[in-house]
Enzyme design. Structure first.
Site, PDB file in Angstrom:
ATOM      1  N   CYS A 132       0.440  -0.687   0.056  1.00 46.04           N
ATOM      2  CA  CYS A 132       0.322  -0.156  -0.011  1.00 46.04           C
ATOM      3  C   CYS A 132       0.716   1.156   0.071  1.00 46.04           C
ATOM      4  CB  CYS A 132      -1.631   0.364   0.836  1.00 46.04           C
ATOM      5  SG  CYS A 132      -2.055   1.344   1.417  1.00 46.04           S
TER       6      CYS A 132
ATOM      7  N   CYS B 105       0.087   3.537   2.946  1.00 42.55           N
ATOM      8  CA  CYS B 105       1.172   3.545   4.307  1.00 42.55           C
ATOM      9  C   CYS B 105       1.733   3.005   3.902  1.00 42.55           C
ATOM     10  CB  CYS B 105       0.372   1.732   4.622  1.00 42.55           C
ATOM     11  SG  CYS B 105      -0.839   1.147   3.966  1.00 42.55           S
TER      12      CYS B 105
END
Length: 475
Positions: free
Chosen positions: A99, A102
């Site tokens: 991600c 993230c």
């Protein structure tokens, strides 16, 4: 002298600098690209300074906050719920290694852990890889990344705001404390109202109304602050018709809750908890859908606020301020400098700068039928939205849902094909290939052609007799 005879070497413009591992004398020289990797260096007593040492020092200084922050962020696994104590308060981030959002949040998360520890906060900060600790992710019903939540008294509070350090720190401060905090002095009241855009205050003694506010605060504490105070704490210009009372302060003024006019207390707080006119991001716009209100937006360019951008912004702000009593119960007012959320809503590229009204309750929107140049034209547009004379676009019907699914799929796959075309072809081609093989096997193995004995009962009786006569003649 060979490369192995030198240590602490670094590159600079024009050669290599280092220190002799045996004598300790500094050197600067050139490296020849040969098979035995021989260095021809001239040893001097004074080391020539270069930018490399400063780069190393700057790199170490940048790493220090990250290393310090990582010491205050704990990695959590599937055993977390078994080992944690009920009285512990945790701020947790669930992430996935692939991600990109993230990865952007990771340094911010370490800063939050370090700062909360330095402030003496009881909140412990952790993170968990949802692709590894699948049991913990399932326990908290994690569906997207990064997911941020607070665990307090075994109750989960989902974080609804933007992924900035200030917003997350404010969320941690709100949820970690009591649902309704006490204001014991005028100084505390002035501090609270000057540092927060919106706050709710209960005034009076213990009553059923205070119980209702406490129940609402336990759910809405993720959005705003709740306080209780005596009448003497409030300024003299605040007039209350009766006690107890619930007040909501925002935009330099206050609103008094009236059960007969405003209905349910929690619903009233949900409707009024946003400022009258402010900068709106995608997270806030999504949260506004719970209120049932419409949102008048000025879509502006993110960095270049030209005269046209400022005109739209000031026009919406003027209507929000001067016509608040007329439209505040039906509309929120604000401006957006990033139209990516609106692009997804209308399934296209929004015109910037422009004006539009958004209905988040059904994913609908309204566009002005003609260019808006004056305040009167904007008021006519709002009246048309309320009386239905302006056509509603979008919505959440079946056709719109199918279109939105196809649009989101296309927008998701386009970056993949652009950055990694081979991976994109695999992601599309592999499921199609599996589907084609499955269909082929189903067609091949279905009971199609059978033996003559199996086909005979399926014939009509007259056809069966004719077949038997034909067989006898043949014999």
């Amino acid at each position: 002298m060979r490369w192995a005879d030198w240590s602490i070497c670094s590159w600079v413009q024009g050669g290599v600098v280092g220190q002799d591992s045996s004598t300790g004398a500094p050197f600067r020289g050139n490296m020849e690209d040969s098979s035995n990797r021989v260095l021809t260096c001239s040893t001097t007593e004074e080391e020539e300074e270069g930018p490399t040492g400063l780069c190393y020092l700057a790199g170490l200084l940048l790493l220090v906050p990250v290393l310090l922050g990582s010491a205050f962020v704990e990695e959590l696994d599937d055993t977390f719920m078994e080992t944690t104590e009920p009285e512990e308060i945790w701020l947790i981030q669930f992430y996935a290694p692939w991600c990109s959002f993230c990865k952007q949040l990771d340094p911010v998360w370490h800063q939050i852990g370090s700062e909360l520890r330095s402030l003496g906060s009881p909140v412990r900060v952790g993170k968990s890889d949802a692709t590894v600790s699948t049991g913990l992710a399932k326990e908290f019903k994690i569906r997207n990344y990064p997911a941020i939540l607070m665990l307090k008294n075994n109750v989960k509070f989902n974080y609804p705001g933007s992924r900035t350090k200030e917003s997350i720190m404010d969320f941690a401060d709100r949820v970690s404390g009591p649902p309704v905090r006490s204001l014991s002095s005028t100084h505390l009241f002035q501090h609270a109202i000057s540092h927060r855009d919106v706050l709710v205050i209960y005034v009076g003694a213990t009553s059923e109304l205070k119980g209702n506010l406490t129940a609402a605060a336990e759910e809405l504490i993720v959005h705003t602050y709740f306080f209780s105070a005596s009448r003497e704490i409030l300024p003299q210009e605040v007039t209350l018709p009766s006690l107890p009372a619930v007040l909501l302060f925002k935009d330099g003024t206050y609103f008094i809750y009236d059960e007969e006019q405003d209905g349910d207390l929690k619903s009233w707080i949900k409707r009024e908890r946003f400022p009258n006119f402010f900068l709106i991001d995608g997270y806030t716009l999504y949260a506004m859908g719970e209120s049932g209100k419409l949102v008048l937006l000025a879509l502006l360019e993110e960095r270049h606020l030209c005269e046209e951008n400022l005109r739209y912004k000031h026009l919406v702000e003027k209507v929000a301020t001067e016509h608040k009593d007329t439209y505040s119960r039906k509309f929120y007012f604000g401006f957006m400098e990033d139209s990516s959320y609106i692009d997804g809503l209308i399934m296209g590229e929004a015109l910037v700068p422009s004006l539009m009204v958004v209905n988040l309750s059904n994913d609908g929107y309204f566009l002005p039928p003609a260019p808006i140049e004056t305040e009167l034209q904007l008021l006519d547009f709002l009246d048309g939205v309320l009386d239905g004379s302006v056509e509603a676009l979008g919505g959440n019907g079946f056709t719109q849902r199918v279109r939105r699914f196809l649009y989101e799929t296309r927008m998701t796959l386009m970056p993949v094909f652009r950055d990694a075309p081979v991976l994109g072809c695999f992601l599309i081609g592999f499921p199609l290939a599996v589907g084609c093989v499955f269909c082929y096997l189903c067609i091949k193995n279905r009971p199609g052609s059978a033996d003559d004995d199996e086909d005979t009962p399926l014939l009509a009786p007259s056809m069966q007799r004719k077949k038997k006569l034909t067989e006898k003649k043949s014999d």
